[in-house]
Motif scaffolding. Sequence first.
Motif, PDB file in Angstrom:
ATOM      1  N   ALA A   1       0.833  -1.206   0.000  1.00 22.58           N
ATOM      2  CA  ALA A   1       0.000   0.000   0.000  1.00 22.58           C
ATOM      3  C   ALA A   1       0.870   1.259   0.000  1.00 22.58           C
ATOM      4  O   ALA A   1       2.003   1.248   0.477  1.00 22.58           O
ATOM      5  N   VAL A   2       0.327   2.336  -0.529  1.00 22.69           N
ATOM      6  CA  VAL A   2       0.997   3.633  -0.508  1.00 22.69           C
ATOM      7  C   VAL A   2       0.383   4.429   0.638  1.00 22.69           C
ATOM      8  O   VAL A   2      -0.832   4.475   0.798  1.00 22.69           O
ATOM      9  N   ALA A   3       1.239   5.038   1.450  1.00 21.59           N
ATOM     10  CA  ALA A   3       0.774   5.762   2.638  1.00 21.59           C
ATOM     11  C   ALA A   3       1.573   7.049   2.780  1.00 21.59           C
ATOM     12  O   ALA A   3       2.545   7.292   2.053  1.00 21.59           O
ATOM     13  N   THR A   4       1.166   7.870   3.727  1.00 23.05           N
ATOM     14  CA  THR A   4       1.888   9.090   4.061  1.00 23.05           C
ATOM     15  C   THR A   4       2.593   8.883   5.391  1.00 23.05           C
ATOM     16  O   THR A   4       1.968   8.491   6.372  1.00 23.05           O
ATOM     17  N   TYR A   5       3.897   9.116   5.418  1.00 25.06           N
ATOM     18  CA  TYR A   5       4.670   9.035   6.656  1.00 25.06           C
ATOM     19  C   TYR A   5       4.850  10.446   7.191  1.00 25.06           C
ATOM     20  O   TYR A   5       5.373  11.319   6.501  1.00 25.06           O
ATOM     21  N   ILE A   6       4.406  10.665   8.407  1.00 25.21           N
ATOM     22  CA  ILE A   6       4.536  11.969   9.049  1.00 25.21           C
ATOM     23  C   ILE A   6       5.607  11.831  10.114  1.00 25.21           C
ATOM     24  O   ILE A   6       5.380  11.227  11.151  1.00 25.21           O
ATOM     25  N   GLY A   7       6.787  12.357   9.821  1.00 23.96           N
ATOM     26  CA  GLY A   7       7.927  12.220  10.724  1.00 23.96           C
ATOM     27  C   GLY A   7       7.708  12.951  12.035  1.00 23.96           C
ATOM     28  O   GLY A   7       7.161  14.037  12.063  1.00 23.96           O
ATOM     29  N   GLY A   8       8.135  12.326  13.108  1.00 14.66           N
ATOM     30  CA  GLY A   8       7.951  12.924  14.421  1.00 14.66           C
ATOM     31  C   GLY A   8       9.240  13.393  15.049  1.00 14.66           C
ATOM     32  O   GLY A   8       9.293  13.663  16.236  1.00 14.66           O
ATOM     33  N   ALA A   9      10.317  13.491  14.275  1.00 14.20           N
ATOM     34  CA  ALA A   9      11.620  13.850  14.820  1.00 14.20           C
ATOM     35  C   ALA A   9      11.641  15.288  15.335  1.00 14.20           C
ATOM     36  O   ALA A   9      12.163  15.564  16.402  1.00 14.20           O
ATOM     37  N   SER A  10      11.062  16.189  14.600  1.00 18.11           N
ATOM     38  CA  SER A  10      11.069  17.595  14.993  1.00 18.11           C
ATOM     39  C   SER A  10       9.674  18.170  14.787  1.00 18.11           C
ATOM     40  O   SER A  10       9.134  18.123  13.706  1.00 18.11           O
ATOM     41  N   LYS A  11       9.113  18.700  15.837  1.00 13.23           N
ATOM     42  CA  LYS A  11       7.766  19.272  15.737  1.00 13.23           C
ATOM     43  C   LYS A  11       7.766  20.570  14.931  1.00 13.23           C
ATOM     44  O   LYS A  11       6.784  20.925  14.320  1.00 13.23           O
ATOM     45  N   LEU A  12       8.883  21.283  14.912  1.00 13.13           N
ATOM     46  CA  LEU A  12       8.942  22.537  14.171  1.00 13.13           C
ATOM     47  C   LEU A  12       9.057  22.307  12.676  1.00 13.13           C
ATOM     48  O   LEU A  12       8.486  23.040  11.883  1.00 13.13           O
ATOM     49  N   ALA A  13       9.811  21.292  12.276  1.00 11.83           N
ATOM     50  CA  ALA A  13      10.050  21.057  10.860  1.00 11.83           C
ATOM     51  C   ALA A  13       9.531  19.683  10.445  1.00 11.83           C
ATOM     52  O   ALA A  13      10.199  18.953   9.751  1.00 11.83           O
ATOM     53  N   SER A  14       8.354  19.342  10.927  1.00 11.64           N
ATOM     54  CA  SER A  14       7.826  18.029  10.549  1.00 11.64           C
ATOM     55  C   SER A  14       7.453  18.037   9.077  1.00 11.64           C
ATOM     56  O   SER A  14       6.941  19.009   8.549  1.00 11.64           O
ATOM     57  N   SER A  15       7.752  16.956   8.426  1.00  8.78           N
ATOM     58  CA  SER A  15       7.446  16.859   7.007  1.00  8.78           C
ATOM     59  C   SER A  15       6.773  15.529   6.740  1.00  8.78           C
ATOM     60  O   SER A  15       6.901  14.582   7.500  1.00  8.78           O
ATOM     61  N   ALA A  16       6.055  15.455   5.646  1.00  9.15           N
ATOM     62  CA  ALA A  16       5.337  14.248   5.283  1.00  9.15           C
ATOM     63  C   ALA A  16       5.920  13.705   3.982  1.00  9.15           C
ATOM     64  O   ALA A  16       6.260  14.461   3.078  1.00  9.15           O
ATOM     65  N   TYR A  17       6.044  12.390   3.913  1.00  2.22           N
ATOM     66  CA  TYR A  17       6.576  11.725   2.737  1.00  2.22           C
ATOM     67  C   TYR A  17       5.584  10.674   2.279  1.00  2.22           C
ATOM     68  O   TYR A  17       4.981   9.988   3.098  1.00  2.22           O
ATOM     69  N   ASN A  18       5.441  10.523   0.975  1.00  2.00           N
ATOM     70  CA  ASN A  18       4.665   9.412   0.432  1.00  2.00           C
ATOM     71  C   ASN A  18       5.592   8.215   0.370  1.00  2.00           C
ATOM     72  O   ASN A  18       6.691   8.305  -0.193  1.00  2.00           O
ATOM     73  N   VAL A  19       5.170   7.109   0.975  1.00  2.00           N
ATOM     74  CA  VAL A  19       5.992   5.913   1.056  1.00  2.00           C
ATOM     75  C   VAL A  19       5.188   4.706   0.611  1.00  2.00           C
ATOM     76  O   VAL A  19       3.956   4.742   0.572  1.00  2.00           O
ATOM     77  N   ARG A  20       5.890   3.629   0.272  1.00  2.00           N
ATOM     78  CA  ARG A  20       5.250   2.357  -0.055  1.00  2.00           C
ATOM     79  C   ARG A  20       5.625   1.375   1.041  1.00  2.00           C
ATOM     80  O   ARG A  20       6.796   1.242   1.391  1.00  2.00           O
TER      81      ARG A  20
ATOM     82  N   PRO B   1      -3.331   7.196   5.904  1.00  5.02           N
ATOM     83  CA  PRO B   1      -3.760   6.954   4.517  1.00  5.02           C
ATOM     84  C   PRO B   1      -3.537   8.201   3.664  1.00  5.02           C
ATOM     85  O   PRO B   1      -3.492   9.324   4.170  1.00  5.02           O
ATOM     86  N   LEU B   2      -3.400   7.998   2.356  1.00  6.91           N
ATOM     87  CA  LEU B   2      -3.241   9.133   1.442  1.00  6.91           C
ATOM     88  C   LEU B   2      -4.515   9.962   1.398  1.00  6.91           C
ATOM     89  O   LEU B   2      -5.597   9.468   1.685  1.00  6.91           O
ATOM     90  N   GLN B   3      -4.369  11.209   1.012  1.00  6.95           N
ATOM     91  CA  GLN B   3      -5.527  12.070   0.822  1.00  6.95           C
ATOM     92  C   GLN B   3      -6.376  11.539  -0.324  1.00  6.95           C
ATOM     93  O   GLN B   3      -5.844  11.017  -1.291  1.00  6.95           O
ATOM     94  N   PRO B   4      -7.690  11.662  -0.245  1.00  7.41           N
ATOM     95  CA  PRO B   4      -8.536  11.142  -1.332  1.00  7.41           C
ATOM     96  C   PRO B   4      -8.239  11.872  -2.648  1.00  7.41           C
ATOM     97  O   PRO B   4      -8.054  13.085  -2.674  1.00  7.41           O
ATOM     98  N   GLY B   5      -8.186  11.092  -3.718  1.00  4.64           N
ATOM     99  CA  GLY B   5      -8.007  11.658  -5.036  1.00  4.64           C
ATOM    100  C   GLY B   5      -6.586  11.994  -5.408  1.00  4.64           C
ATOM    101  O   GLY B   5      -6.348  12.551  -6.483  1.00  4.64           O
TER     102      GLY B   5
END
Length: 73
Positions: free
Chosen positions: A14-33, A66-70
């Motif tokens: 499945a393809v999902a979104t990873y929301i990194g928790g390392a830094s609350k100020l510079a959190s970024s999201a990655y699409n991952v498989r 989960p990924l955003q719809p659409g």
Amino acid sequence: MARKKSVWRPQIGAVATYIGGASKLASSAYNVRVVAESSVDRMVVEAIGRSGTPVRFTVKCKNLAPLQPGLFD
């Protein structure tokens, strides 16, 4: 008593979104498989690294969403 929030557990491939928790100020999201299950509440995922090559790493299931719809429809 507070209820435990159920954690979304993606299936392998499945393809999902990873929301990194390392830094609350510079959190970024990655699409991952999702590649495989790992130990307790962790998944092995694959993303595209900075040099353009696939990178595999282990993440906690609570950081996957989960990924955003659409997005890929």
